[in-house]
Design a protein around this motif. Structure first.
Motif, PDB file in Angstrom:
ATOM      1  N   GLU A   1       0.187   0.187 -15.697  1.00  0.00           N
ATOM      2  CA  GLU A   1       1.198   0.610 -14.731  1.00  0.00           C
ATOM      3  C   GLU A   1       1.724   2.012 -15.020  1.00  0.00           C
TER       4      GLU A   1
ATOM      5  N   ASN B   1      -2.836   6.167 -16.574  1.00  0.00           N
ATOM      6  CA  ASN B   1      -3.079   4.850 -17.177  1.00  0.00           C
ATOM      7  C   ASN B   1      -3.415   4.925 -18.659  1.00  0.00           C
TER       8      ASN B   1
ATOM      9  N   PHE C   1       4.514   0.057 -19.690  1.00  0.00           N
ATOM     10  CA  PHE C   1       3.370   0.279 -18.813  1.00  0.00           C
ATOM     11  C   PHE C   1       2.244  -0.732 -19.041  1.00  0.00           C
TER      12      PHE C   1
ATOM     13  N   ASN D   1       0.678  -4.523 -18.902  1.00  0.00           N
ATOM     14  CA  ASN D   1       0.926  -5.731 -18.113  1.00  0.00           C
ATOM     15  C   ASN D   1      -0.325  -6.605 -18.087  1.00  0.00           C
TER      16      ASN D   1
ATOM     17  N   SER E   1      -6.851   1.143 -14.007  1.00  0.00           N
ATOM     18  CA  SER E   1      -5.609   1.040 -13.250  1.00  0.00           C
ATOM     19  C   SER E   1      -5.466  -0.365 -12.683  1.00  0.00           C
ATOM     20  N   VAL E   2      -4.362  -0.623 -12.007  1.00  0.00           N
ATOM     21  CA  VAL E   2      -4.163  -1.913 -11.355  1.00  0.00           C
ATOM     22  C   VAL E   2      -5.319  -2.212 -10.412  1.00  0.00           C
TER      23      VAL E   2
END
Length: 359
Positions: A160, A166, A173, A175, A338-339
């Protein structure tokens, strides 16, 4: 003066009665379910690994939790009826209000550890609910079980960090809930165990330990703390390692490299055998599991590099039809996934499992 003292005394008694009116359940209550490798202590449960969670169902309007973090560096997703808020406990034992003003019906509550054991552990003491609340029996645990062994990619490192590519090491950050591992477990509604550490490798990494030295611990910081593998027997095991080995092999002057290999690069045979032995150790713990030896999606998964070949050769030597390989596409972007890239990995892994695994 005497009247004031009497009033004060009644006020204290009233507050005490109000406090006692709260529905309090301790960490040993049979209505609480834990997931992941957690350690029972005298007065609390110790949460260490990424993806560890605490679950309870209740009928009531208010929920609180009592926690104490080791350093104040950990973050948790609090998931009530599917809605997520982030909780950041500090290093003092405190009771945190998780929800107020809920409808007076049944609610589901999860507390999910987003951050890594390197960010410290967290002590969980129990829950408090409003006066008149009831704690409900949980439904039977899900039949499917999945376990992951990995590094920063699996941990959800920097996932995050939207502004910094990232790559931030800072706990806010991280998760694990949004990592490909967490998403895959959620997709299958599976019991979930995650044994991961940013920087770790099979033969060498950015940490003092390798995964073969860590994988069988209950408390990752204690070499004498051994996990009882009979407590969680996964149907599927996913191993995604070698990214840090690949990186460290390019850094012959790094202290971690020198501590392991001196001034000489390890041979391909050494690397392949180290991986084979680790997977063989996993197989010895879980004779009936289906094991997926994965790699990616950072640069170790490039087809031009030898790391896919090491995995393939090691798996071939094991000669076990229930041990498979799967390689994520190289993402070809800076930083950690990244997500969105983690979701792409999850979708890819889910498709592979659907096509190759029988639950």
């Amino acid at each position: 003066m005497r009247v004031y003292r009497i009033v004060f005394l009644f006020a204290v008694l009233f507050m005490g009665l109000q406090a006692n009116a709260q529905k309090v359940i301790g960490f040993k209550d049979e209505h609480i379910r834990y997931m992941g490798r957690v350690a029972y202590q005298t007065d609390a449960v110790k949460l260490m690994w990424s993806g560890s969670w605490v679950q309870v169902n209740f009928t009531g309007t208010e929920a609180k939790v009592s926690l104490k973090d080791e350093r104040g560096d950990n973050f948790f997703d609090v998931i009530i009826d599917g809605k997520i808020v982030v909780l950041h406990p500090d290093a003092e034992k405190r009771t945190y209000t998780l929800a107020k003003g809920l409808s007076n019906g049944m609610h589901s509550l999860f507390i999910f550890k987003r951050t890594e054991w390197a960010d410290g552990s967290t002590l969980f003491y129990g829950f408090e609910f409003n006066q008149g609340a009831e704690v409900n029996p949980l439904p039977p645990a899900k039949n499917r079980k999945i376990e992951f062994y990995g590094d920063s990619i699996t941990s959800g490192y920097g996932i995050e960090d939207f502004e910094g590519g990232n790559n931030s090491y800072l706990p806010p950050f991280k998760n694990n809930y949004l990592s490909y591992a967490g998403l895959t477990a959620k997709h299958y509604d599976a019991q979930y165990s995650c044994i991961s550490k940013s920087g770790i490798g099979v033969t060498v990494g950015y940490t003092d330990m390798t995964m073969p030295e860590l994988y069988d611990r209950l408390d990752p910081n204690d070499k004498n703390s051994h996990w009882d593998f009979s407590k969680f027997t996964p149907d599927v095991v996913v191993v995604n390692l070698f990214q840090n080995d690949a990186s460290m092999m390019r850094q012959g002057d790094a202290p971690q490299f020198k501590a392991r290999f001196g001034n000489q690069q390890p041979s391909e045979e050494f690397i392949t055998e180290a991986y084979r032995k680790f997977i063989q150790n996993i197989r010895s713990k879980y004779p009936n599991a289906q094991i997926i030896c994965a790699l990616g999606s950072m640069d170790a998964s490039k087809e031009s590099l030898p790391w896919r070949g090491y995995v393939e050769k090691a798996v071939s030597r094991l000669n076990d039809k229930a041990i498979m390989t799967h390689f994520f596409d190289y993402k070809n972007t800076p930083g950690h996934p990244s997500v969105e890239e983690q979701k792409t990995m999850a979708d890819d892994l889910i498709k592979f499992i659907d096509n190759h695994v029988k639950w």
